[in-house]
Design an enzyme around this catalytic site. Structure first.
Site, PDB file in Angstrom:
ATOM      1  CG  HIS A 162       5.231   0.458   0.355  1.00 40.07           C
ATOM      2  ND1 HIS A 162       5.348   1.546  -0.522  1.00 40.07           N
ATOM      3  CD2 HIS A 162       4.120  -0.355  -0.035  1.00 40.07           C
ATOM      4  CE1 HIS A 162       4.377   1.327  -1.314  1.00 40.07           C
ATOM      5  NE2 HIS A 162       3.615   0.221  -1.238  1.00 40.07           N
ATOM      6  CG  HIS A 163      11.041   0.831  -3.085  1.00 40.60           C
ATOM      7  ND1 HIS A 163      12.065   1.923  -2.806  1.00 40.60           N
ATOM      8  CD2 HIS A 163      11.678  -0.035  -3.943  1.00 40.60           C
ATOM      9  CE1 HIS A 163      12.884   1.490  -3.306  1.00 40.60           C
ATOM     10  NE2 HIS A 163      13.092   0.359  -3.993  1.00 40.60           N
ATOM     11  CB  SER A 164       5.934   4.852  -0.772  1.00 37.48           C
ATOM     12  OG  SER A 164       5.259   3.834   0.180  1.00 37.48           O
ATOM     13  CG  ASN A 220      12.218   6.087  -2.950  1.00 38.36           C
ATOM     14  OD1 ASN A 220      12.663   4.921  -3.195  1.00 38.36           O
ATOM     15  ND2 ASN A 220      10.933   5.882  -1.918  1.00 38.36           N
TER      16      ASN A 220
END
Length: 457
Positions: A138-140, A308
């Site tokens: 997941h990009h989180s 990120n």
């Protein structure tokens, strides 16, 4: 438990059933000639050893009345790795075509939020004897650069090395990095004041960046200056993926002859391919497409982190220009100006500028928010640095390394490039309904590179 920073939480808030916020890494390995029959059994056993699981892969999102509805990271101390890591066999005849169909199906399924936000598949049955490892994250949890560090960090440049590890397993030499510090109300206020101070000190540079983005003499596209296109529509849940790789030396040769960079040449390949594809679809806008290009704050560190940390700039793709040399010149001018602008900013200020560059793209994925009249940009084109040498997993050579990135409402096509060994791989992800015959873009990428090689010095 730490609150999820806003730069990570946006991927949780913006996720939908048709637009999951995860990335899949497709890694294909060639077994050595002297491989034991039980090689994949042994690899799978090590991949499911929960005692060696990295802390970052134990995190799952949680929110309650006690967090005022905000997401926080909960640490899962009872992870069942057999739910996360599974073995699969390809249907006959086991060609790359069947593998890519499986990748597309795997990519379109959202990650369940009742456990840590990642999954993997060890895929067997390729007709040439290779096997694949698909890792969905997941990009989180991670940006593209940190994902790459986890994906490659457990491999070795030595083909005789053993006890290599999967992305979620700690290595013998690795000291797990602590998770992000807990952010309480007092610390949140302190951090906000500190960030405001840094932005204030960067006010002149921010004003200059604003002029670069919105002024009459700007050389970079302004947010919402992109034309409507077939890529800027609501997406379905179905996905399609295509990928191929080209020699980095071919791109370097073009860059050296034209006074540009290899990254400019890669973006120009995408531009040429998109132009030809849109002409085929009778959907080429009169004005140039605009790409959002992420820039990592720390792209070359070998240490795998979390979260990120990237900025966003807009790039003129010059798709309204038929001449490949002129397209490359415009792309080079656009990227150079963006790099100069970002070099004057600290990380907090660059994040503020990125919010302007992204425009309403984040709001566009939230439920109930109407579509903008114009898209903030037409697609994302990103580049992830990797490693210059060939890598091995217990003697199995990593032959192919492809990114399968995020597709959301308003952004039906995504192109992500990964540099590995002597090649640069292009991973093209798209909505199956909105981007028909997506695989044709691979042919157009090759034609675009050949055209650029014919551009005179």
């Amino acid at each position: 438990m730490p609150l999820v920073p806003i730069t990570d939480a946006m991927y949780l808030w913006g996720e939908s059933g048709t637009g999951p916020s995860h990335v899949v890494a497709l890694q294909i390995f060639q077994t050595p000639d002297d491989a034991e029959p039980a090689l994949l059994d042994e690899l799978y056993d090590r991949m499911t050893d929960v005692t060696q699981l990295k802390p970052a892969f134990r995190r799952r999102p949680h929110r309650s009345v006690w967090t005022a509805g905000q997401f926080e990271w909960a640490q899962d101390d009872h992870v069942d790795l057999t739910l996360h890591v599974r073995r699969r066999g390809l249907p006959r005849p086991g060609r790359i075509r069947e593998l890519l169909e499986y990748v597309s199906d795997f990519h379109q399924t959202p990650l369940p939020r009742d456990r840590p936000l990642w999954e993997a598949r060890l895929v067997e049955g390729l007709d040439d004897g290779r096997f694949a490892l698909l890792t969905k994250m997941h990009h989180s949890l991670f940006d593209g650069v940190n994902m790459g560090r986890h994906l490659l960090g457990g491999l070795s440049a030595d083909p005789s090395a053993r006890a290599c590890t999967a992305p979620w397993i700690t290595t013998d030499a690795e000291t797990p990095r602590p998770t992000r510090r807990s952010i309480g109300p007092t610390q949140l206020i302190t951090d906000t004041i500190s960030a405001a101070g840094r932005i204030t000190r960067s006010a002149p540079a921010l004003a200059s960046a604003g002029a670069d983005m919105f002024g009459p003499a700007r050389e970079t596209p302004a947010p919402f200056s992109a034309p409507p296109s077939m890529f800027n529509v609501r997406v379905s849940a179905a996905r399609r993926f295509a990928g191929d790789a080209w020699s980095k030396q071919r791109l370097r040769d073009v860059a050296e002859r034209t006074g540009t960079t290899s990254n400019d040449v890669a973006v120009a390949m995408c531009s040429g391919a998109l132009r030809t594809y849109l002409v085929e679809q009778q959907a080429l806008p009169d004005r140039s497409l605009v790409a959002m290009v992420p820039i990592a704050f720390d792209p070359y560190s070998r240490s795998a982190g979390e979260g990120n940390a990237w900025a966003a700039v807009l790039c003129d793709l010059a798709t309204d220009e038929p001449d490949p040399g002129a397209r490359l010149d415009r792309i080079h001018a656009s990227t150079s100006r963006s790099k100069t602008m970002m070099s004057r900013l600290d990380q907090v200020s660059a994040t503020a500028v990125s919010a302007l560059a992204m425009g309403g793209a984040i709001l566009n994925v939230l439920p109930g928010v109407p579509d903008p009249v114009r898209p903030p940009f037409n697609l994302i084109i990103s580049s992830v640095p990797a490693v210059p040498e060939r890598l091995y997993l217990d003697g199995c050579e990593l032959t192919d390394n492809y990114p399968v990135s995020v597709v959301v409402d308003g952004q039906a096509l995504n192109i992500t490039m990964v540099s590995y060994a002597a090649e640069i791989a292009f991973g093209i992800s798209g909505c199956r309904r909105s981007v028909p015959h997506l695989q044709r873009l691979l042919v157009h990428l090759d034609d675009a590179l050949s055209a650029l090689e014919s551009v005179p010095a």
